[in-house]
Motif scaffolding. Structure first.
Motif, PDB file in Angstrom:
ATOM      1  N   ASP A   1       0.813  -1.214   0.000  1.00 22.28           N
ATOM      2  CA  ASP A   1       0.000   0.000   0.000  1.00 22.28           C
ATOM      3  C   ASP A   1       0.845   1.262   0.000  1.00 22.28           C
ATOM      4  O   ASP A   1       0.365   2.338   0.334  1.00 22.28           O
ATOM      5  N   SER A   2       2.101   1.170  -0.389  1.00 16.88           N
ATOM      6  CA  SER A   2       2.981   2.325  -0.357  1.00 16.88           C
ATOM      7  C   SER A   2       3.837   2.356  -1.610  1.00 16.88           C
ATOM      8  O   SER A   2       4.493   1.369  -1.955  1.00 16.88           O
ATOM      9  N   ALA A   3       3.838   3.495  -2.308  1.00 22.11           N
ATOM     10  CA  ALA A   3       4.589   3.618  -3.552  1.00 22.11           C
ATOM     11  C   ALA A   3       6.049   3.955  -3.269  1.00 22.11           C
ATOM     12  O   ALA A   3       6.343   4.779  -2.395  1.00 22.11           O
TER      13      ALA A   3
ATOM     14  N   HIS B   1      21.617  14.831   1.432  1.00 15.99           N
ATOM     15  CA  HIS B   1      21.193  15.171   2.791  1.00 15.99           C
ATOM     16  C   HIS B   1      19.737  14.803   3.063  1.00 15.99           C
ATOM     17  O   HIS B   1      19.345  14.638   4.218  1.00 15.99           O
ATOM     18  N   LEU B   2      18.941  14.685   2.017  1.00 17.73           N
ATOM     19  CA  LEU B   2      17.525  14.357   2.170  1.00 17.73           C
ATOM     20  C   LEU B   2      17.316  12.863   2.394  1.00 17.73           C
ATOM     21  O   LEU B   2      16.474  12.458   3.211  1.00 17.73           O
ATOM     22  N   ILE B   3      18.063  12.044   1.686  1.00 18.37           N
ATOM     23  CA  ILE B   3      17.844  10.595   1.713  1.00 18.37           C
ATOM     24  C   ILE B   3      17.919  10.000   3.115  1.00 18.37           C
ATOM     25  O   ILE B   3      17.082   9.154   3.467  1.00 18.37           O
ATOM     26  N   PRO B   4      18.884  10.391   3.965  1.00 20.37           N
ATOM     27  CA  PRO B   4      18.921   9.785   5.305  1.00 20.37           C
ATOM     28  C   PRO B   4      17.655  10.008   6.126  1.00 20.37           C
ATOM     29  O   PRO B   4      17.331   9.194   7.000  1.00 20.37           O
ATOM     30  N   TYR B   5      16.917  11.085   5.864  1.00 17.25           N
ATOM     31  CA  TYR B   5      15.660  11.329   6.575  1.00 17.25           C
ATOM     32  C   TYR B   5      14.509  10.497   6.007  1.00 17.25           C
ATOM     33  O   TYR B   5      13.555  10.174   6.720  1.00 17.25           O
ATOM     34  N   LEU B   6      14.587  10.152   4.718  1.00 17.30           N
ATOM     35  CA  LEU B   6      13.496   9.416   4.067  1.00 17.30           C
ATOM     36  C   LEU B   6      13.690   7.906   4.111  1.00 17.30           C
ATOM     37  O   LEU B   6      12.716   7.156   4.187  1.00 17.30           O
ATOM     38  N   ALA B   7      14.943   7.467   4.042  1.00 16.72           N
ATOM     39  CA  ALA B   7      15.229   6.039   3.881  1.00 16.72           C
ATOM     40  C   ALA B   7      14.658   5.140   4.983  1.00 16.72           C
ATOM     41  O   ALA B   7      14.254   4.007   4.687  1.00 16.72           O
ATOM     42  N   PRO B   8      14.578   5.586   6.242  1.00 15.70           N
ATOM     43  CA  PRO B   8      13.974   4.703   7.251  1.00 15.70           C
ATOM     44  C   PRO B   8      12.487   4.445   7.041  1.00 15.70           C
ATOM     45  O   PRO B   8      11.920   3.544   7.654  1.00 15.70           O
ATOM     46  N   HIS B   9      11.866   5.222   6.157  1.00 16.79           N
ATOM     47  CA  HIS B   9      10.412   5.150   5.989  1.00 16.79           C
ATOM     48  C   HIS B   9       9.968   4.708   4.589  1.00 16.79           C
ATOM     49  O   HIS B   9       8.842   4.236   4.426  1.00 16.79           O
TER      50      HIS B   9
ATOM     51  N   ILE C   1       0.250  22.054 -17.613  1.00 15.01           N
ATOM     52  CA  ILE C   1       0.331  21.766 -16.183  1.00 15.01           C
ATOM     53  C   ILE C   1      -1.041  21.514 -15.565  1.00 15.01           C
ATOM     54  O   ILE C   1      -1.208  20.621 -14.720  1.00 15.01           O
ATOM     55  N   ALA C   2      -2.042  22.258 -15.998  1.00 18.30           N
ATOM     56  CA  ALA C   2      -3.381  22.096 -15.420  1.00 18.30           C
ATOM     57  C   ALA C   2      -3.977  20.722 -15.699  1.00 18.30           C
ATOM     58  O   ALA C   2      -4.945  20.319 -15.041  1.00 18.30           O
ATOM     59  N   ALA C   3      -3.400  19.988 -16.643  1.00 15.81           N
ATOM     60  CA  ALA C   3      -3.914  18.651 -16.979  1.00 15.81           C
ATOM     61  C   ALA C   3      -3.311  17.551 -16.119  1.00 15.81           C
ATOM     62  O   ALA C   3      -3.651  16.378 -16.302  1.00 15.81           O
ATOM     63  N   ILE C   4      -2.416  17.890 -15.187  1.00 18.84           N
ATOM     64  CA  ILE C   4      -1.808  16.876 -14.322  1.00 18.84           C
ATOM     65  C   ILE C   4      -2.904  16.166 -13.529  1.00 18.84           C
ATOM     66  O   ILE C   4      -3.660  16.805 -12.790  1.00 18.84           O
ATOM     67  N   PRO C   5      -3.035  14.843 -13.650  1.00 16.11           N
ATOM     68  CA  PRO C   5      -4.113  14.144 -12.954  1.00 16.11           C
ATOM     69  C   PRO C   5      -3.767  13.746 -11.522  1.00 16.11           C
ATOM     70  O   PRO C   5      -4.661  13.480 -10.718  1.00 16.11           O
ATOM     71  N   GLN C   6      -2.474  13.700 -11.184  1.00 11.18           N
ATOM     72  CA  GLN C   6      -2.064  13.158  -9.892  1.00 11.18           C
ATOM     73  C   GLN C   6      -2.144  14.210  -8.784  1.00 11.18           C
ATOM     74  O   GLN C   6      -1.913  15.402  -9.031  1.00 11.18           O
ATOM     75  N   PRO C   7      -2.449  13.774  -7.546  1.00 11.72           N
ATOM     76  CA  PRO C   7      -2.292  14.677  -6.396  1.00 11.72           C
ATOM     77  C   PRO C   7      -0.846  15.162  -6.349  1.00 11.72           C
ATOM     78  O   PRO C   7       0.087  14.393  -6.615  1.00 11.72           O
ATOM     79  N   THR C   8      -0.665  16.438  -6.015  1.00 16.27           N
ATOM     80  CA  THR C   8       0.663  17.043  -6.113  1.00 16.27           C
ATOM     81  C   THR C   8       1.001  17.842  -4.859  1.00 16.27           C
ATOM     82  O   THR C   8       0.207  18.668  -4.407  1.00 16.27           O
ATOM     83  N   LEU C   9       2.177  17.564  -4.326  1.00 20.48           N
ATOM     84  CA  LEU C   9       2.732  18.352  -3.225  1.00 20.48           C
ATOM     85  C   LEU C   9       3.743  19.327  -3.813  1.00 20.48           C
ATOM     86  O   LEU C   9       4.676  18.911  -4.518  1.00 20.48           O
ATOM     87  N   ILE C  10       3.561  20.603  -3.536  1.00 22.22           N
ATOM     88  CA  ILE C  10       4.456  21.651  -4.036  1.00 22.22           C
ATOM     89  C   ILE C  10       5.288  22.161  -2.858  1.00 22.22           C
ATOM     90  O   ILE C  10       4.735  22.666  -1.873  1.00 22.22           O
TER      91      ILE C  10
ATOM     92  N   ILE D   1       7.210  15.721   3.073  1.00 21.08           N
ATOM     93  CA  ILE D   1       6.974  14.589   2.170  1.00 21.08           C
ATOM     94  C   ILE D   1       6.346  13.418   2.920  1.00 21.08           C
ATOM     95  O   ILE D   1       5.347  12.838   2.480  1.00 21.08           O
ATOM     96  N   LEU D   2       6.920  13.070   4.055  1.00 16.40           N
ATOM     97  CA  LEU D   2       6.424  11.909   4.805  1.00 16.40           C
ATOM     98  C   LEU D   2       5.022  12.150   5.336  1.00 16.40           C
ATOM     99  O   LEU D   2       4.196  11.234   5.359  1.00 16.40           O
ATOM    100  N   GLN D   3       4.745  13.380   5.746  1.00 18.06           N
ATOM    101  CA  GLN D   3       3.394  13.697   6.217  1.00 18.06           C
ATOM    102  C   GLN D   3       2.389  13.546   5.079  1.00 18.06           C
ATOM    103  O   GLN D   3       1.309  12.959   5.266  1.00 18.06           O
ATOM    104  N   GLU D   4       2.744  14.047   3.897  1.00 22.30           N
ATOM    105  CA  GLU D   4       1.844  13.946   2.746  1.00 22.30           C
ATOM    106  C   GLU D   4       1.598  12.487   2.360  1.00 22.30           C
ATOM    107  O   GLU D   4       0.458  12.075   2.113  1.00 22.30           O
ATOM    108  N   LEU D   5       2.650  11.698   2.320  1.00 21.55           N
ATOM    109  CA  LEU D   5       2.512  10.298   1.914  1.00 21.55           C
ATOM    110  C   LEU D   5       1.743   9.484   2.947  1.00 21.55           C
ATOM    111  O   LEU D   5       0.968   8.589   2.600  1.00 21.55           O
ATOM    112  N   GLU D   6       1.933   9.806   4.225  1.00 16.78           N
ATOM    113  CA  GLU D   6       1.202   9.089   5.268  1.00 16.78           C
ATOM    114  C   GLU D   6      -0.281   9.450   5.239  1.00 16.78           C
ATOM    115  O   GLU D   6      -1.144   8.566   5.388  1.00 16.78           O
ATOM    116  N   GLU D   7      -0.599  10.717   5.037  1.00 13.27           N
ATOM    117  CA  GLU D   7      -2.001  11.120   4.944  1.00 13.27           C
ATOM    118  C   GLU D   7      -2.673  10.442   3.750  1.00 13.27           C
ATOM    119  O   GLU D   7      -3.831  10.012   3.836  1.00 13.27           O
ATOM    120  N   ASP D   8      -1.939  10.352   2.646  1.00 13.49           N
ATOM    121  CA  ASP D   8      -2.483   9.688   1.464  1.00 13.49           C
ATOM    122  C   ASP D   8      -2.721   8.204   1.740  1.00 13.49           C
ATOM    123  O   ASP D   8      -3.752   7.641   1.356  1.00 13.49           O
TER     124      ASP D   8
END
Length: 323
Positions: free
Chosen positions: A68-70, A87-95, A251-260, A308-315
């Motif tokens: 259930d996780s992409a 520097h970003l990867i070490p914060y994301l990799a555990p999750h 850009i307005a045709a993007i179908p996916q939910p998007t975090l900016i 990022i993690l908050q957005e993905l967890e809420e999704d």
């Protein structure tokens, strides 16, 4: 990830420039120790020619991805490499399962001499990489020009992309469509200038006693890919393609939910485009990164990872409730 050295050149596939041995930053060393080149076969890169096998730079790490996780793909910006996510990867990799990827002709991915580096070929290579290495819907993060690449890919392969994350993204501005009309000699000069200014910055920093290793490492990480074979030709080829100058109206045709995600001190693209993305995309959320410039994943990696993690967890929770 925790390493205290870069694996000696003799122990690696011989694709990293020798300048990598001078890097002292722990996150960069860990990244480069995990970086590999996978052979990705791409059809129709050259019209009427056989498929081309592209040595593709991928740094794969992180937590195994449940059903259930992409997985999360990270795409860097122009004249950069996936090393910018060090520097970003070490914060994301555990999750999350992470794939930091250099697209065709950029970073540490090969630039085949017979292949034009253009949005269409970049997209073809990215699709083949997704198909051969991942082959399941992903969350696709693009920073700067990587954002334009992510948008283009999501529009044309919507089934491959579950969610978009745009970090100070090219799209409404930041492309260079006039490049296709410029003389090749001028474009070659421009590529030489890109290399020269980073080289001079590094040499100056190395000479000044009050500049620490963290600053010289930052410059080294930003210029390391410029030592790759074909770097200059790839920059010129992409500029001649006109880049993503026609993307704004799509850009307005993007179908996916998007975090900016946007640095509130972005002096490269400015800050107006953040609002343009938010207004164009009804299924989007805008998060400002306070004090960050054009690359908040370098300036404020913990804050970027938290968003990022908050957005993905809420999704994930929303999909769980819907089921």
């Amino acid at each position: 990830m925790s390493f205290n050295r870069i694996i000696p050149k003799s122990d690696l596939e011989p694709f990293l420039p020798t300048l990598a041995q001078q890097i002292q930053d722990g996150d960069a060393i860990a990244f480069l120790n995990h970086l590999q080149r996978q052979l990705v076969t791409v059809s129709d890169l050259v019209t009427g020619a056989p498929p081309v096998t592209v040595p593709t730079a991928v740094m794969a790490t992180g937590k195994p991805t449940p059903a259930d996780s992409a997985p999360l793909i990270l795409l860097p910006g122009f004249d950069s490499s996936a090393l910018e996510f060090r520097h970003l990867i070490p914060y994301l990799a555990p999750h999350k399962a992470i794939y930091a990827l250099d697209v065709l002709g950029f970073g540490f991915t090969a630039s085949p001499p017979s292949v034009a580096i253009a949005p269409s070929t970049i997209r073809q290579h990215l699709y083949a990489t997704w198909q051969q290495l991942i082959n399941r819907p992903v969350a696709l993060l693009g920073a700067s020009l990587g954002g334009a690449i992510a948008i283009d890919f999501a529009l044309r392969h919507p089934d491959c992309v579950e969610r978009l994350i745009l970090v100070d993204s090219v799209g409404f501005s930041g492309s260079f469509p006039l490049g296709q009309y410029l003389d090749a000699s001028l474009l070659n000069w421009g590529a030489d200038w890109l290399r020269f200014r980073k080289s001079m910055a590094f040499q100056t920093a190395a000479m000044l006693p009050f500049i620490g290793s963290s600053q010289t490492d930052k410059i080294l990480c930003a210029m390391l890919h410029q030592g790759m074979p074909g770097w200059k030709q790839a920059v010129v080829s992409f500029t001649q393609s006109g880049g993503y100058g026609d993307l704004a109206q799509q850009i307005a045709a993007i179908p996916q939910p998007t975090l900016i995600l946007w640095g509130d001190r972005d002096s490269t693209l400015g800050t107006e485009d953040a609002g343009k993305f938010k207004r164009a995309l009804p299924c989007s959320r805008l998060v400002w990164l306070t004090g960050a410039a054009h690359a908040p994943h370098i300036d404020a990696p913990e804050a970027v990872a938290e968003a990022i993690l908050q957005e993905l967890e809420e999704d994930r929770m929303q999909r769980h409730d819907d089921n």
